[in-house]
Design a protein around this motif. Structure first.
Motif, PDB file in Angstrom:
ATOM      1  N   PHE A  35     -43.084  16.936  58.440  1.00 11.98           N
ATOM      2  CA  PHE A  35     -43.837  16.398  57.304  1.00 11.98           C
ATOM      3  C   PHE A  35     -43.122  16.726  55.998  1.00 11.98           C
ATOM      4  O   PHE A  35     -42.978  15.870  55.117  1.00 11.98           O
ATOM      5  CB  PHE A  35     -45.249  16.987  57.305  1.00 11.98           C
ATOM      6  CG  PHE A  35     -46.132  16.463  56.212  1.00 11.98           C
ATOM      7  CD1 PHE A  35     -46.971  15.393  56.448  1.00 11.98           C
ATOM      8  CD2 PHE A  35     -46.129  17.049  54.953  1.00 11.98           C
ATOM      9  CE1 PHE A  35     -47.790  14.900  55.429  1.00 11.98           C
ATOM     10  CE2 PHE A  35     -46.932  16.561  53.939  1.00 11.98           C
ATOM     11  CZ  PHE A  35     -47.770  15.484  54.175  1.00 11.98           C
ATOM     12  N   ALA A  69     -39.949  14.631  55.524  1.00 13.05           N
ATOM     13  CA  ALA A  69     -40.266  13.267  55.110  1.00 13.05           C
ATOM     14  C   ALA A  69     -40.668  13.231  53.640  1.00 13.05           C
ATOM     15  O   ALA A  69     -40.308  12.297  52.901  1.00 13.05           O
ATOM     16  CB  ALA A  69     -41.382  12.701  55.984  1.00 13.05           C
ATOM     17  N   ARG A 108     -49.718  10.304  57.581  1.00 13.49           N
ATOM     18  CA  ARG A 108     -48.601  11.097  58.099  1.00 13.49           C
ATOM     19  C   ARG A 108     -49.085  12.452  58.619  1.00 13.49           C
ATOM     20  O   ARG A 108     -48.653  12.915  59.672  1.00 13.49           O
ATOM     21  CB  ARG A 108     -47.555  11.283  56.993  1.00 13.49           C
ATOM     22  CG  ARG A 108     -46.211  11.815  57.451  1.00 13.49           C
ATOM     23  CD  ARG A 108     -45.265  11.936  56.265  1.00 13.49           C
ATOM     24  NE  ARG A 108     -44.977  10.627  55.673  1.00 13.49           N
ATOM     25  CZ  ARG A 108     -44.403  10.476  54.478  1.00 13.49           C
ATOM     26  NH1 ARG A 108     -44.090  11.542  53.742  1.00 13.49           N
ATOM     27  NH2 ARG A 108     -44.153   9.268  54.023  1.00 13.49           N
TER      28      ARG A 108
END
Length: 250
Positions: A59, A62, A28
């Motif tokens: 980021f 998430a 990610r």
């Protein structure tokens, strides 16, 4: 205008499979073009990231979608250049090493004091119960030399694993006082304040650490700069990069 967003964050929360999570977070971060360091352990997560604002915040969003990290809070600052050379995601025994496995912040943190409340205590010269307030710097000696709170206690430790023994040696000096432990972003104080309380000290941790203080209070009661673990070296109370010709606190 500075274009690189820098964040630091941590969360003490049980992680059953930190190695598996490592691969997910590495992919990610790479996809977002981020650089920095993420430390994972069974006790939680500790991260320092930098990159384009949308990518960094995406980021974090998430990460917060995972219920283990839903309460994750970040400290933000800006820079003109990327302060990290690469993206590292590591699995460690602890996200902040103390070598005291019985100290488990996820099982219950010590009480915290907000910057607003601490400002009032420092201005009036005592806490709300009239007790003397002692600011205790839990960082390593070289970090303290860049800057610290005025009149803060500094035990000149070289690494955080020495902190519990320092508490045992200095406990009597703190008797009858209200101790506020502080560190850069708050993570060390999560463990430090627990150790202090277990030793019978009336201890609090400064919520969100020095960087949180800078965000809310600027340089009030602070002398010098704040060391950070990246190529910026240190930040001023305005959360700007330290003047390269500035002299460290003596």
């Amino acid at each position: 205008m500075a274009s690189v967003l820098n964040i630091s964050a941590y969360r003490f929360t049980p992680i059953a499979d930190p190695a598996g999570l490592r691969e997910v977070l590495r992919e990610r971060a790479d996809a977002g073009g981020l650089k920095g360091t993420i430390l994972l352990a069974e006790e939680g997560i500790n991260l320092f990231l930098a990159g384009p604002a949308d990518a960094v915040r995406g980021f974090v969003d998430a990460l917060r979608a995972d219920e283990r990290f839903a309460a994750l809070t970040t400290k933000e600052s800006w820079s003109d250049d990327q302060p990290f050379r690469k993206m590292l995601v590591k699995v460690k025994r602890e996200i902040i090493r103390m070598d005291r496995p019985t100290v488990v912040p996820a099982d219950g943190r010590a009480p915290a004091v907000t910057p607003v409340t601490l400002q009032r205590w420092l201005e009036q010269g005592h806490d709300d119960d009239g007790r003397e307030v002692v600011m205790l710097d839990t960082r390593n000696a070289f970090e303290v030399d860049y800057g610290t709170f005025a009149d803060a206690v500094d035990w000149r430790i070289d690494r955080f694993t020495q902190f519990p023994d320092a508490v045992a040696s200095h406990r009597d000096e703190l008797a009858g006082k209200t101790v506020v432990s502080f560190c850069t972003g708050g993570i060390r104080c999560e463990k430090a304040a627990i150790v202090l309380r277990e030793a019978g000290v009336e201890a609090y941790q400064l919520e969100d650490g020095i960087l949180g203080w800078f965000e809310q209070m600027g340089g009030a009661h602070w002398e010098g700069d704040c060391f950070v673990f990246d190529q910026r070296e240190a930040l001023t109370p305005a959360l700007q990069i330290m003047d390269p010709v500035a002299t460290r606190r003596l």
